[in-house]
Design a protein around this motif. Structure first.
Motif, mmCIF file in Angstrom:
data_model
loop_
_atom_site.group_PDB
_atom_site.id
_atom_site.type_symbol
_atom_site.label_atom_id
_atom_site.label_comp_id
_atom_site.label_asym_id
_atom_site.label_seq_id
_atom_site.Cartn_x
_atom_site.Cartn_y
_atom_site.Cartn_z
ATOM 1 N N GLU A 147 2.581 0.204 3.650
ATOM 2 C CA GLU A 147 1.731 1.273 3.157
ATOM 3 C C GLU A 147 0.784 0.788 2.062
ATOM 4 O O GLU A 147 -0.359 1.247 1.967
ATOM 5 N N THR A 148 1.252 -0.143 1.230
ATOM 6 C CA THR A 148 0.377 -0.714 0.203
ATOM 7 C C THR A 148 -0.746 -1.507 0.851
ATOM 8 O O THR A 148 -1.915 -1.424 0.433
ATOM 9 N N LYS A 149 -0.427 -2.264 1.862
ATOM 10 C CA LYS A 149 -1.458 -3.010 2.590
ATOM 11 C C LYS A 149 -2.475 -2.053 3.199
ATOM 12 O O LYS A 149 -3.680 -2.318 3.193
ATOM 13 N N GLU A 150 -1.995 -0.915 3.717
ATOM 14 C CA GLU A 150 -2.902 0.075 4.309
ATOM 15 C C GLU A 150 -3.815 0.678 3.247
ATOM 16 O O GLU A 150 -4.995 0.946 3.506
ATOM 17 N N PHE A 151 -3.295 0.920 2.030
ATOM 18 C CA PHE A 151 -4.104 1.437 0.924
ATOM 19 C C PHE A 151 -5.231 0.452 0.603
ATOM 20 O O PHE A 151 -6.395 0.843 0.426
ATOM 21 N N ILE A 152 -4.897 -0.824 0.540
ATOM 22 C CA ILE A 152 -5.898 -1.853 0.245
ATOM 23 C C ILE A 152 -6.923 -1.940 1.367
ATOM 24 O O ILE A 152 -8.133 -2.031 1.125
ATOM 25 N N ASP A 153 -6.446 -1.885 2.597
ATOM 26 C CA ASP A 153 -7.355 -1.952 3.748
ATOM 27 C C ASP A 153 -8.314 -0.764 3.768
ATOM 28 O O ASP A 153 -9.483 -0.895 4.149
ATOM 29 N N GLN A 154 -7.826 0.421 3.337
ATOM 30 C CA GLN A 154 -8.674 1.610 3.304
ATOM 31 C C GLN A 154 -9.796 1.454 2.289
ATOM 32 O O GLN A 154 -10.941 1.849 2.535
ATOM 33 N N LEU A 155 -9.489 0.864 1.128
ATOM 34 C CA LEU A 155 -10.528 0.599 0.134
ATOM 35 C C LEU A 155 -11.558 -0.378 0.691
ATOM 36 O O LEU A 155 -12.760 -0.195 0.514
ATOM 37 N N ALA A 179 -6.974 -3.720 -14.069
ATOM 38 C CA ALA A 179 -7.035 -3.354 -12.651
ATOM 39 C C ALA A 179 -7.179 -1.842 -12.592
ATOM 40 O O ALA A 179 -6.738 -1.125 -13.494
ATOM 41 N N GLN A 180 -7.805 -1.365 -11.530
ATOM 42 C CA GLN A 180 -8.020 0.075 -11.416
ATOM 43 C C GLN A 180 -6.832 0.816 -10.796
ATOM 44 O O GLN A 180 -6.566 1.958 -11.147
ATOM 45 N N PHE A 181 -6.140 0.166 -9.854
ATOM 46 C CA PHE A 181 -5.091 0.860 -9.111
ATOM 47 C C PHE A 181 -3.818 0.032 -9.014
ATOM 48 O O PHE A 181 -3.863 -1.191 -8.856
ATOM 49 N N TYR A 182 -2.698 0.738 -9.099
ATOM 50 C CA TYR A 182 -1.398 0.160 -8.751
ATOM 51 C C TYR A 182 -0.691 1.144 -7.830
ATOM 52 O O TYR A 182 -0.065 2.098 -8.273
ATOM 53 N N PRO A 183 -0.822 0.955 -6.516
ATOM 54 C CA PRO A 183 -0.096 1.812 -5.579
ATOM 55 C C PRO A 183 1.319 1.288 -5.409
ATOM 56 O O PRO A 183 1.528 0.127 -5.044
ATOM 57 N N ARG A 184 2.300 2.124 -5.652
ATOM 58 C CA ARG A 184 3.692 1.698 -5.453
ATOM 59 C C ARG A 184 4.288 2.569 -4.347
ATOM 60 O O ARG A 184 4.835 3.630 -4.603
ATOM 61 N N PHE A 185 4.137 2.103 -3.141
ATOM 62 C CA PHE A 185 4.636 2.812 -1.974
ATOM 63 C C PHE A 185 5.884 2.103 -1.469
ATOM 64 O O PHE A 185 5.981 1.674 -0.317
ATOM 65 N N ALA A 186 6.821 1.953 -2.377
ATOM 66 C CA ALA A 186 8.095 1.296 -2.127
ATOM 67 C C ALA A 186 9.076 1.817 -3.182
ATOM 68 O O ALA A 186 8.653 2.389 -4.188
ATOM 69 N N PRO A 187 10.376 1.635 -2.982
ATOM 70 C CA PRO A 187 11.360 2.245 -3.884
ATOM 71 C C PRO A 187 11.291 1.737 -5.312
ATOM 72 O O PRO A 187 11.097 0.550 -5.560
ATOM 73 N N THR A 188 11.438 2.672 -6.256
ATOM 74 C CA THR A 188 11.652 2.360 -7.671
ATOM 75 C C THR A 188 12.603 3.404 -8.234
ATOM 76 O O THR A 188 12.798 4.470 -7.651
ATOM 77 N N MET A 189 13.159 3.092 -9.390
ATOM 78 C CA MET A 189 14.025 4.026 -10.107
ATOM 79 C C MET A 189 13.322 4.479 -11.385
ATOM 80 O O MET A 189 12.362 3.850 -11.834
ATOM 81 N N GLU A 190 13.821 5.532 -11.979
ATOM 82 C CA GLU A 190 13.182 6.070 -13.182
ATOM 83 C C GLU A 190 13.092 5.038 -14.305
ATOM 84 O O GLU A 190 12.081 4.961 -15.007
ATOM 85 N N TRP A 191 14.144 4.222 -14.478
ATOM 86 C CA TRP A 191 14.122 3.250 -15.573
ATOM 87 C C TRP A 191 13.130 2.118 -15.312
ATOM 88 O O TRP A 191 12.754 1.396 -16.220
ATOM 89 N N ASP A 192 12.687 1.964 -14.057
ATOM 90 C CA ASP A 192 11.663 0.961 -13.757
ATOM 91 C C ASP A 192 10.290 1.364 -14.290
ATOM 92 O O ASP A 192 9.441 0.495 -14.531
#
Length: 265
Positions: A175-183, A209-222
């Motif tokens: 999904e992150t790759k798709e976000f970059i490809d869309q830009l 940097a303008q964007f950090y898309p995180r379309f992968a698992p993270t936890m609140e403490w991250d």
């Protein structure tokens, strides 16, 4: 504020003592790595916070698991990741951090991120703004005003006609790759930047940097400390595809996918 910063710096010293030696790696039930550095840093931070703020609970990645029923009434708490980027720590590439956030009513209002191998300190406060402090360990004994010791964020950035997107080195998703490809499909020139741990959110706070898309698992403490710093620098961390800000102390401590954006025009 100074107590929390000093706890992060002291934890960083402990982490570096282990980093510079050989150490064993264990694996938790979810197959994520665990080292003695995670455990020692957690104990140090927890002890400092409990002594200084006995009425404020601490939720840490390496602390005792707490049910939602135990946490539901918390209006204020500390959110701790004693060693964010354990994989980077094991690889010995320096891209790991100590993260401490203060959360009030579901929002991170203050955050500290310290990268001990790089000796970089980031601080974000919803009222005072955000700063980056270089050579923080050397300044520890000489300053009590970290905001004057640091450089105000975001920094002035000139991207010209390039969009910079931060992508996780360890967790690049389809999904992150798709976000970059869309830009890229809009004709924009896109540059991808990779770094480890919560340093990705720090780069957004800096305006590097303008964007950090995180379309992968993270936890609140991250993300808690990093979000506090990004927002203090004028940026945002929102649930992907919405205008809703990422919030905390949820029943499920997993974060939804999110998009962080710099406040730099």
């Amino acid at each position: 504020m100074n107590t929390v910063i000093e706890a992060a710096l002291e934890a960083g010293e402990t982490v570096m003592e282990i980093y510079n030696k050989d150490f064993d790696v264990e694996y938790k039930e979810d197959d994520s790595p665990l080292t003695i550095a995670d455990q020692h840093a957690n104990q140090l931070i927890t002890d400092v916070l409990n002594r200084a703020f006995p009425d404020i609970p601490v939720l840490s990645e390496e602390g005792q698991p707490l049910s939602y029923e135990e946490r539901a009434a918390w209006n204020t708490f500390f959110l701790v990741d004693p060693l964010d980027g354990t994989k980077e720590f094991i690889k010995k590439n320096g891209e790991f951090t100590v993260n401490i956030a203060r959360v009030e009513n579901g929002r991170p209002v203050f955050g500290v991120i310290y990268a001990p191998a790089l000796d970089l300190l980031y601080i974000g406060d919803q009222e005072k703004g955000a700063v980056k402090v270089e050579n923080a360990a050397a300044l520890k004994k000489d300053t009590s005003d970290w905001y004057h010791a640091g450089v105000k964020l975001p920094l002035s950035s000139d991207f010209e006609d390039t969009i910079r997107v931060i992508a996780s080195r360890s967790h690049m998703s389809k999904e992150t790759k798709e976000f970059i490809d869309q830009l890229k499909s809009t004709g924009e020139q896109v540059e991808t930047v990779s770094t480890g741990s919560s340093l990705k959110l720090c780069l957004i706070a800096e305006g590097n940097a303008q964007f950090y898309p995180r379309f992968a698992p993270t936890m609140e403490w991250d993300t808690g400390a990093g979000q506090a710093i990004v927002e203090a620098a004028g940026g945002s961390v929102r649930i992907a595809g919405t205008d809703e800000t990422l919030n905390y102390n949820k029943k499920d401590l997993h974060n939804p996918w999110f998009l962080a954006e710099t406040g730099e025009e």
